[in-house]
Design an enzyme around this catalytic site. Structure first.
Site, PDB file in Angstrom:
ATOM      1  N   HIS A  47      -7.004   6.450   4.526  1.00 29.45           N
ATOM      2  CA  HIS A  47      -6.533   7.118   5.740  1.00 29.45           C
ATOM      3  C   HIS A  47      -6.053   6.064   6.735  1.00 29.45           C
ATOM      4  O   HIS A  47      -6.287   4.871   6.549  1.00 29.45           O
ATOM      5  CB  HIS A  47      -7.649   7.972   6.360  1.00 29.45           C
TER       6      HIS A  47
HETATM    7  C1  T46 Z   1     -12.700   3.778   8.589  1.00 24.76           C
HETATM    8  C2  T46 Z   1     -13.411   3.181   7.438  1.00 24.76           C
HETATM    9  C3  T46 Z   1     -13.490   1.678   7.506  1.00 24.76           C
HETATM   10  C4  T46 Z   1     -19.008  10.939  10.959  1.00 24.76           C
HETATM   11  O1  T46 Z   1     -19.501  12.065  11.108  1.00 24.76           O
HETATM   12  N1  T46 Z   1     -19.014  10.052  11.997  1.00 24.76           N
HETATM   13  C5  T46 Z   1     -18.468   8.813  11.902  1.00 24.76           C
HETATM   14  O2  T46 Z   1     -18.496   8.033  12.881  1.00 24.76           O
HETATM   15  C6  T46 Z   1     -17.883   8.421  10.643  1.00 24.76           C
HETATM   16  C7  T46 Z   1     -17.260   7.039  10.494  1.00 24.76           C
HETATM   17  C8  T46 Z   1     -17.896   9.320   9.610  1.00 24.76           C
HETATM   18  N2  T46 Z   1     -18.464  10.539   9.770  1.00 24.76           N
HETATM   19  C9  T46 Z   1     -18.490  11.480   8.613  1.00 24.76           C
HETATM   20  C10 T46 Z   1     -17.135  12.023   8.203  1.00 24.76           C
HETATM   21  C11 T46 Z   1     -17.299  12.244   6.710  1.00 24.76           C
HETATM   22  O3  T46 Z   1     -17.864  13.514   6.492  1.00 24.76           O
HETATM   23  O4  T46 Z   1     -18.993  10.761   7.487  1.00 24.76           O
HETATM   24  C12 T46 Z   1     -18.340  11.198   6.296  1.00 24.76           C
HETATM   25  C13 T46 Z   1     -17.718  10.008   5.551  1.00 24.76           C
HETATM   26  O5  T46 Z   1     -16.615   9.490   6.336  1.00 24.76           O
HETATM   27  P1  T46 Z   1     -15.266   8.971   5.659  1.00 24.76           P
HETATM   28  O6  T46 Z   1     -14.980   9.704   4.412  1.00 24.76           O
HETATM   29  O7  T46 Z   1     -14.185   8.967   6.724  1.00 24.76           O
HETATM   30  O8  T46 Z   1     -15.689   7.453   5.305  1.00 24.76           O
HETATM   31  P2  T46 Z   1     -14.753   6.255   4.806  1.00 24.76           P
HETATM   32  O9  T46 Z   1     -15.668   5.211   4.295  1.00 24.76           O
HETATM   33  O10 T46 Z   1     -13.676   6.723   3.921  1.00 24.76           O
HETATM   34  O11 T46 Z   1     -14.051   5.717   6.177  1.00 24.76           O
HETATM   35  C14 T46 Z   1     -14.846   5.145   7.210  1.00 24.76           C
HETATM   36  C15 T46 Z   1     -14.387   5.659   8.587  1.00 24.76           C
HETATM   37  O12 T46 Z   1     -14.403   7.079   8.596  1.00 24.76           O
HETATM   38  C16 T46 Z   1     -13.006   5.188   8.942  1.00 24.76           C
HETATM   39  O13 T46 Z   1     -12.736   5.425  10.319  1.00 24.76           O
HETATM   40  O14 T46 Z   1     -11.768   3.193   9.136  1.00 24.76           O
HETATM   41  O15 T46 Z   1     -14.737   3.719   7.198  1.00 24.76           O
END
Ligand code: T46
Length: 136
Positions: A49
């Site tokens: 993303h």
């Molecule tokens: C990024 C990379 C480096 C939350 O509820 N609060 C939060 O602050 C975050 C970061 C995530 N979440 C929830 C949203 C999803 O349901 O945690 C779950 C996993 O998040 P996501 O799939 O977005 O995780 P990554 O590892 O793909 O990405 C994360 C960050 O979301 C993103 O901003 O830059 O790490």
């Protein structure tokens, strides 16, 4: 591409090491949120993303991981393998994180609170937004 390594304050003595980042002093934003990725499962790619406004600093405080970064024109790969290395990622950068080593911990300092509306999770939408900004 709006990415760069940033300076950490590195302190060490005979007891061990201690690294510091102060918001607005060592990095260009006030830190509003901190999160970390750990127990990452081998073979999965995380991220996939971009963010509209969010600025972040990523530090692999344990182990190592790789990142693929893309601003709509250029792609760059970065390995985070040292707790002294902080990577600044500005808005509008597509990111993918992969190849986490056993026990890796990726610490993230963020400029904003969590907001799902700030995410661009569709790569084609991302490319269209880059095009609209004259990036492609
Ligand atoms: C990024 C990379 C480096 C939350 O509820 N609060 C939060 O602050 C975050 C970061 C995530 N979440 C929830 C949203 C999803 O349901 O945690 C779950 C996993 O998040 P996501 O799939 O977005 O995780 P990554 O590892 O793909 O990405 C994360 C960050 O979301 C993103 O901003 O830059 O790490």
């Amino acid at each position: 591409m709006d990415i760069r390594f940033c300076n950490l304050q590195i302190h060490g003595d005979n007891r061990g090491k201690l690294n510091v980042i102060e918001g607005k002093k060592d990095i260009p934003f006030e830190i509003k949120r901190v999160y970390f990725l750990y127990e990452t499962v081998n073979g999965f790619v995380r991220g996939k993303h971009a963010h509209k406004k969010l600025e972040q600093i990523l530090i692999c405080v344990g182990g190592k991981c790789s990142l693929r970064l893309n601003d709509g024109i250029k792609e760059q790969e970065v390995v985070l393998d040292n707790p002294n290395k902080g990577l600044y990622i500005g808005p509008g950068i597509w990111r993918e994180m992969y190849d986490f080593s056993e026990g890796a911990i990726l610490l993230v300092l963020a400029s904003e609170l969590y907001d799902e509306d700030d995410y661009i999770r569709d790569y084609h939408v991302f490319l269209k937004m880059c095009e609209a900004k004259g990036i492609k």
